[in-house]
Design an enzyme around this catalytic site. Structure first.
Site, PDB file in Angstrom:
ATOM      1  N   GLY A 133       0.766  -1.232  -0.050  1.00 59.56           N
ATOM      2  CA  GLY A 133       0.066   0.126  -0.062  1.00 59.56           C
ATOM      3  C   GLY A 133       1.017   1.160  -0.072  1.00 59.56           C
ATOM      4  CG  PHE A 134       4.020   3.780  -2.214  1.00 66.39           C
ATOM      5  CD1 PHE A 134       4.706   4.051  -1.153  1.00 66.39           C
ATOM      6  CD2 PHE A 134       4.418   4.404  -3.343  1.00 66.39           C
ATOM      7  CE1 PHE A 134       5.638   4.912  -0.780  1.00 66.39           C
ATOM      8  CE2 PHE A 134       5.438   5.302  -3.168  1.00 66.39           C
ATOM      9  CZ  PHE A 134       6.192   5.393  -2.019  1.00 66.39           C
ATOM     10  N   GLY A 135      -0.240   4.642  -0.962  1.00 60.01           N
ATOM     11  CA  GLY A 135      -1.053   5.688  -1.288  1.00 60.01           C
ATOM     12  C   GLY A 135      -0.846   6.771  -0.225  1.00 60.01           C
ATOM     13  CB  VAL A 136      -2.714   9.215   1.483  1.00 57.70           C
ATOM     14  CG1 VAL A 136      -2.528  10.328   2.920  1.00 57.70           C
ATOM     15  CG2 VAL A 136      -3.306  10.061   0.464  1.00 57.70           C
TER      16      VAL A 136
ATOM     17  N   GLY B 199       0.855   4.963   3.124  1.00 57.16           N
ATOM     18  CA  GLY B 199       1.990   4.456   2.938  1.00 57.16           C
ATOM     19  C   GLY B 199       3.108   5.629   2.852  1.00 57.16           C
TER      20      GLY B 199
ATOM     21  CB  VAL C  56      -8.876   3.177  16.806  1.00 55.24           C
ATOM     22  CG1 VAL C  56      -9.696   4.180  17.756  1.00 55.24           C
ATOM     23  CG2 VAL C  56      -9.392   1.892  16.379  1.00 55.24           C
TER      24      VAL C  56
ATOM     25  CE  LYS D 111     -11.734   5.516  12.411  1.00 55.77           C
ATOM     26  NZ  LYS D 111     -12.044   6.913  11.818  1.00 55.77           N
TER      27      LYS D 111
END
Lengths: 349, 349
Positions: free
Chosen positions: B10-13, B15, B155, B227
């Protein structure tokens, strides 16, 4: 199961609260934390140090205390008049230090902690004196000895503040903090904000046991200064002296100032503050009344509650609010520290 | 120095925020935590999985992302189209899971975490899906494999909530908790309390990126429910299904209700709640608007901030307030989890 041989020096309100938790949480410690705590020695200033190889029964100790009997009435014990002599003769895995706070020379807690660390014992301490006057020195001694010194209960009782800095915020750099670190003054200021007079509230706080007969340490800010010194050491790695903290108490706070603040939507709180102007700059420390806007997380913290807001490089503001005193509340901090030490030892055992 | 070979899926915001911290905190990790983190693999859904035995340079990875270039343009790498194939072929000490949250079947995060644990890797995850739908099952798998699964960022981003329960409050029994767990709805309700209309504030939140184009997950309470499920597992050791949580969103909250609450000195918040009626009783879970009195520590938590109040047997109320989202704020939780794992491994190394 991991067994820890525990020595407890100090058997007043805090020490008894801790022993009560050792009793009531014996099963929980075994089942959830795989931990068997054997309390092998207990001492107080009046009766000296008692030791029993097979462990002392928390129930029986608490009964002696409730009946105001001497520790030496416990059956089949070895006894030393001086706690230090007993500790050095018998040792253990962990020392719990819960003698009274002394902000002059931190004794007898300082000698107890030094001796235990030198013996290679881990130390958990609820005593503000040694942490405030020699926190870094004692942490360094612990490091040299390859043991841990944990101090959760020295600031805001068992409310997790030290753990928040060491574990919860690991990797974040705390740039500043502000806290309400004294319950007595917060109780008084909260009642004054509700329209009451300082003298009247102080007298009430004294009669209810929130404030001492001599309230100087609280109302002049010395207790908050001690906690500020502890936080300077634990959070910023710096040794400050009491005189390094710009200190002002609450005795000069008037009903008119509080009304004026309220008219501006603000609340006056006794705020302890630590911050660096910049990364290399000196650490600035103060304790004094501040008018906080309602949007400040500390503004709504009322009564005897305490709170700290940490400002970090990755989390702009994290606030922890909770009790700052109390028998079980303080014992809880010692318990959490004991569990932390047991966990870190797990792999070796 | 302890070296950790890290794989990031996962290399979005989130990551990228974590990789930015690995870059900026490289020296801090080495000096303060005696920890050298070698990022050996990174994957995203579009470009697959890249691996480099000697480690990937965070700087170079972030430049590729900033320039919207494919991960496969990184020089001298091995490449797998499917992240799972790459992970199983190359392994590592720790998996950081930061793919997008999917509350239907938790994929692909669920498969990533299961695979890593089965390979004997520790896992740190910011992904709410697997934690919400199978938290206890995954924790049990980690235990069986003798590794750790840490979930701080699922959370309240990196605000220490999970650590507060596991470490800070160790030994205390949490009897109930109440939280503001969704920043978007708290932002909207805070603006409505200042007199603005729901539609207008939602549109503004969407234009500023606080709210999604389809705001359902936030405003109908589904994110807060996720959550709540995570906290049910981590704090109470219970697996709840989404349908076990009595859920009500904020779309029905009117300006009139908010004004009425204000007239009574109260604030309407979207409150997630978990509590047992008694020690053996069932765990009751709900998410819905509540009018909180000003004395409640959650009442003053405004804007996008989140907060949780824990009620325990030893500390009546401990409240943690902090950011609930953000690039570095979420990366911070992964960082703290990574440090916790490194510390617990210290003795073996």
């Amino acid at each position: 199961m991991k067994q820890i041989r525990l020595s407890l020096l100090g058997f007043g309100v805090v020490g008894q609260g801790f022993v009560e938790l050792l009793r009531s949480k014996r099963e929980l410690l075994q089942q959830k934390y795989d931990l068997d705590v054997l309390l092998v020695s207990v001492a107080n200033g009046r009766h000296g140090f008692i030791y029993r190889e097979e462990g002392l029964d928390p129930e029986l100790l608490l009964r002696l205390a409730a009946q105001r009997k001497a520790l030496t009435e416990y059956p089949d014990i070895r006894h030393w008049a001086r706690p230090l002599d007993g500790l050095e003769a018998t040792g253990g895995d962990v020392l719990a230090e819960a003698t009274g706070t002394n902000l002059q020379d931190a004794e007898p807690g300082m000698s107890h902690i030094r001796a235990a660390l030198s013996l290679g014992m881990h130390v958990i301490s609820a005593n503000k004196g040694p942490a405030a006057l020699a926190g870094l020195e004692l942490l360094e001694l612990a490091r040299e000895q390859g043991v841990q010194l944990r101090l959760e209960s020295t600031v805001m009782a068992g409310t997790p503040v030290v753990s928040t800095v060491l574990e919860g915020l690991a990797g974040a750099q705390v740039q500043a903090l502000r806290g309400i670190l004294n319950g007595t003054t917060n109780y008084i200021l909260s009642a004054m904000a509700a329209g009451r007079e300082y003298r009247e509230v102080l007298a009430e706080a004294q009669s209810q046991g929130y404030a001492e007969a001599d309230p100087t340490a609280d109302v002049e800010g010395y207790d908050a200064v001690a906690k500020t010194l502890i936080l300077a050491a634990l959070v910023f790695g710096e040794t400050l002296k009491p005189s390094d903290v710009a200190r002002q108490g609450i005795t000069g706070v008037t009903q008119a100032q509080i009304a004026q603040a309220a008219a501006e939507g603000k609340r006056i709180k006794l705020v302890a503050s630590l911050q660096r102007e910049n990364e290399q700059g000196p650490l600035r420390a103060s304790v004094g009344p501040m008018a906080l806007p309602a949007s400040d997380a500390l503004a709504g913290v009322d009564g005897a509650m305490n709170a700290i807001t940490f400002q970090t490089d990755t989390l702009p503001a994290v606030t922890v609010i909770g009790p700052g005193a109390g028998r079980l509340e303080t014992g809880q901090g010692l318990l959490a520290d004991l569990i932390a030490i047991a966990r870190s030892q797990r792999v070796e055992s």
